[in-house]
Motif scaffolding. Structure first.
Motif, PDB file in Angstrom:
ATOM      1  N   TYR A  47      12.661 -28.152 -23.121  1.00 58.80           N
ATOM      2  CA  TYR A  47      13.435 -27.733 -24.304  1.00 58.80           C
ATOM      3  C   TYR A  47      13.483 -28.841 -25.348  1.00 58.80           C
ATOM      4  O   TYR A  47      13.866 -29.978 -25.069  1.00 58.80           O
ATOM      5  N   ASN A 188      11.538 -22.434 -26.294  1.00 58.77           N
ATOM      6  CA  ASN A 188      12.177 -23.567 -25.626  1.00 58.77           C
ATOM      7  C   ASN A 188      12.831 -24.513 -26.630  1.00 58.77           C
ATOM      8  O   ASN A 188      12.533 -25.705 -26.693  1.00 58.77           O
ATOM      9  N   TYR A 264      20.032 -29.475 -23.352  1.00 59.57           N
ATOM     10  CA  TYR A 264      19.896 -28.135 -22.771  1.00 59.57           C
ATOM     11  C   TYR A 264      20.296 -28.108 -21.305  1.00 59.57           C
ATOM     12  O   TYR A 264      21.021 -27.204 -20.870  1.00 59.57           O
TER      13      TYR A 264
END
Length: 789
Positions: A47, A188, A264
């Motif tokens: 991410y 992502n 994340y």
């Protein structure tokens, strides 16, 4: 010589087609599962890794402390970012982001853009989101500048060039100029949006809002600057700039730089999409387990074939073959099987990838050919497994003594037996752990779905009026539709976001206590419609005119935070909140206005129709479709400016558990695969054991042993291994699943029957797997097995 080895290998594979197929497919399935999990884990840890400056980008997060509580949030005050940038030369750039929900129109085309972001002018200089059209340096420079993604632009402009054209946004239908088209954002990333609006569009006094928290602020540090050292300088700066204001408000903020690459998976702060590092670890372990099980299965199946090739080895040794030649040949055959398994794994991965993306709830990969390095890694892993897993069978086969095997007396020895049994115990320990984990995961999902939430969520339809001037008229019109049981207006509904309000409330001692409370703004009908229970005082009533401006209801958590001994003690106390003053008229029983992943937090509820923008409609199950059609008809007349958007509350609320449900589905499927591969390994050992004891079985049958006696004899050995696995698996699975459940604020227990059920399933699976080989050996003619003795 090499050509001869290939011929021998091919003949052996084709001679035992079923056995070879099981061997190859068992390894292929293991490689496929491991490869797909690897793609998932790689996607989760990637991410925002595509930003070239990712190592220097940090989010400025906030811990807000009052005398009553501490809030850990991902947002910061509007003013703090630019002020810190101006103060500290270590910071190269500062950019802010704020989520928005905008009505966008172009001609007759109109959409409510729920995924919109307001961004500072330097947004594209900090982050590497690519403009397909437009100048990144100019895109957000002017007020009322808008940038669409490629897919969202097509909704309004089709195949036209949008640059320089205008759309109307917000309820006032202000014209905004399209200054850029952004390539569709990768999945992502945390900053997902369909459109972007320049931050300068909004009132510039935001830059002076020190006490208003609404911006997600990112700092780009200069190369070599330590974020930890910079964090230590922030408290002194905040005290100099707004220390007096914070003292007066009794609300103090601590600012922290969090690395973009950790947000994340590692940040637990509110306000942004997050993943679970625990789930990543779990799936990584499952991948290793599946690969380990596949290797064990491969060794067992290959070793089971060893006795069938003993005479071949004996003849070749008599003919002068060396150990290294024999080991090399058998290792080469193993590598050939692994290459075949690799090719099958590629085929399976390609076929299963769309289904895997669906189960994961995200597109972890478009197709396997977009993952060249990963495919190469899969090939290396396959060859590595061939070398490691094939080494033991190759050594076993090449070490057979020619005299013994040609006379028919051969055995792999006690060490080999112990190793194989140890491998099966390892396999079934892993399998039982996965069974227990699967049952507990589904038990927790069922617990969350069936727990009393403290409110009614079924058959409630929510319309997004967004505060349109016609919403009150719509409410009155909707109430008369046949099949509609009740209607209410609110700013929030359970499962959605809500405001956090700075509040001053009289506590037990009569002093005003500062605290931050979650705030619901509703109308008079909301609490009755949602079935919320008043446990002290009264609910809102039209009989009390002051309720519209001077009444508040607290939940039980808020009462406890303020130190009241009982709910009724809070009734009659005074409050101050966002410019309103009044009296607490009642206390509502705690209800889950957010998911069960989090504890219920203190909440205040006030009558404030002007802030309401959601219309809740309770409908009867039988007439839902007719009601929706009638609702749309009335909507087009009373709120013609906006698109007709609605959702069912139960589905909306359950979306909060989407990640957990997808985790459960993935975990279940991979557990089934692991158990399947374990069964293949058990089949290999059962086959091997049966071959080793063929003459013993023949003797027993001649002496009068029945088929059931023989089956029990062969089954008992494997059941003992499963019981050993069960003893090892129970404490291991309890430890890891107990830790997993800690992620949930409200969780089910781990009862004894979960382990018992896993044990029973393991025993049944074992009996089913070995029954074919056991019965086959038991019914065989003993004369054939004794003839060569």
């Amino acid at each position: 010589m090499f050509k001869n080895y290939l011929k021998v290998a091919w003949r052996n594979l084709t001679k035992h087609k079923v056995f070879s197929f099981i061997n190859i497919m068992g390894l292929a399935v293991g490689l496929t599962a491991c490869f797909l999990i690897f793609l998932y884990v790689k996607f989760e840890v990637s991410y925002d890794s595509f930003h070239s400056k990712k190592d220097r980008i940090f989010r400025l997060s906030t811990d807000v402390k009052t005398p009553s509580d501490v809030m850990n949030v991902a947002i910061s005050s509007w003013a703090i970012g630019p002020a810190i940038k101006a103060e500290f030369p270590e910071i190269e750039s500062c950019t802010r982001v704020s989520g928005d929900n905008l009505l966008v129109k172009r001609g007759d085309v109109k959409f409510q853009e729920t995924e919109a972001l307001a961004v500072d002018s330097n947004f594209l200089q900090v982050f590497d989101y690519k403009l397909a059209k437009g100048n990144p340096a100019e895109a957000f420079k002017e007020p009322w500048s808008v940038v669409f993604t490629e897919s969202s632009a097509k909704k309004y402009f089709g195949n036209e060039n949008p640059i320089g054209q205008t759309v109307l946004i917000t309820g006032e239908q202000k014209p905004a100029k399209v200054t850029g088209i952004l390539a569709d954002m990768p999945e992502n990333t945390q900053l997902k949006a369909d459109m972007f609006l320049s931050m300068s569009t909004y009132h510039q006094e935001r830059d002076e809002m020190w006490g208003n928290y609404g911006a997600v602020t990112y700092m780009l540090l200069k190369p070599g600057v330590s974020a930890a050292a910079l964090n230590k300088k922030f408290p002194g700066f905040v005290k100099r700039r707004i220390g007096k204001m914070e003292d007066e408000m009794q609300m103090h903020a601590t600012y922290i730089l969090e690395p973009l690459k950790n947000l994340y998976l590692h940040s637990k702060r509110e306000g942004m999409e997050t993943g679970s590092i625990t789930n990543v670890y779990i799936f990584s372990v499952v991948a290793v387990f599946i690969l380990l099980i596949a290797c064990i299965n491969f060794v067992n199946l290959t070793t089971a074939r060893a006795t069938e090739r003993a005479k071949e080895v004996g003849i070749r040794k008599v003919a002068g073959a060396q150990k290294t030649q024999l080991a090399g040949q058998f290792l080469g055959e193993t590598l050939l099987i692994c290459i075949a398994a690799f090719l099958f794994a590629l085929l399976l991965s390609g076929c299963l990838l769309p289904l895997f993306n669906q189960l994961a709830g995200k597109k972890v990969s478009v197709n396997i050919f977009h993952n060249g390095p990963e495919v190469l890694l899969l090939l290396v892993a396959s060859l590595g497994i061939g070398l490691l897993a094939g080494l033991y069978p190759a050594l076993v086969l090449s070490n057979f003594q020619p005299i013994a095997v040609l006379k028919g007396r051969f055995s792999s020895g006690a060490k080999g037996l112990i190793l194989r049994r140890g491998l099966v115990v390892t396999q079934f320990t892993i399998s039982i752990c996965l069974m227990v984990a699967t049952i507990i995961v589904y038990k927790q999902m069922n617990y969350m779905n069936s727990r009393d939430l403290g409110f009614v969520k079924d058959q409630i339809l929510v319309l997004e009026t967004r505060g349109d001037e016609g919403q009150e008229a719509l409410k009155n019109a909707v109430a008369s539709i046949p099949g509609v049981q009740s209607v209410s207006l609110s700013a929030s509904v359970p499962g959605g976001g809500n405001s956090s309000a700075y509040s001053e409330i009289q506590n037990q001692q009569g002093a005003f206590q500062v605290t931050n409370l979650n705030a619901y703004f509703v109308d008079f009908d909301f609490m009755n419609q949602y079935g919320m229970k008043i446990i002290a005082g009264r609910g809102f009533s039209r009989d009390f005119g002051a309720d519209t401006t001077q009444a508040m209801i607290l939940n039980e958590k808020a009462v406890k935070r303020l130190g009241f001994a009982s709910a009724k003690d809070a009734v009659g106390k005074h409050f101050k909140q966002w410019g309103r003053e009044g009296t607490i008229v009642g206390v509502v029983k705690d209800f889950h206005f957010r998911s069960l992943l989090r504890e219920i937090e203190p909440l205040s509820i006030r009558i404030e129709p002007q802030n309401c923008e959601l219309l809740s409609v309770k409908v009867s199950a039988k007439s839902a479709s007719k009601v929706i059609a009638e609702l749309e008809s009335k909507w087009k007349v009373l709120i013609p400016k906006r698109p007709f958007n609605y959702f069912f509350l139960d589905e909306y609320f359950d979306k909060q558990y989407r990640g957990q449900k997808q985790f459960g589905k993935l975990f279940f499927n991979f557990s089934i695969l692991a158990i399947f591969i374990s069964c293949l390994g058990l089949l290999g050992l059962a086959s091997y054991s049966t071959l080793q004891r063929t003459r013993e079985i023949g003797v027993r049958k001649v002496l009068g042993a029945s088929v059931s006696n023989i089956v029990n004899l062969l089954s008992t050995e494997f059941l003992k291994l499963v019981l050993v696995s069960f003893v090892v698996a129970v404490p291991l699975s309890w430890f890891f699943m107990h830790r997993w459940l800690k992620e949930f604020a409200y969780r089910s227990d781990i009862p004894w029957w979960v382990f018992a059920a896993a044990g029973v399933i393991a025993i049944l699976v074992t009996l089913f797997t070995i029954s074919f080989q056991a019965i086959k050996a038991a019914v065989a003619n003993p004369v054939r097995s004794l003839r060569t003795e």
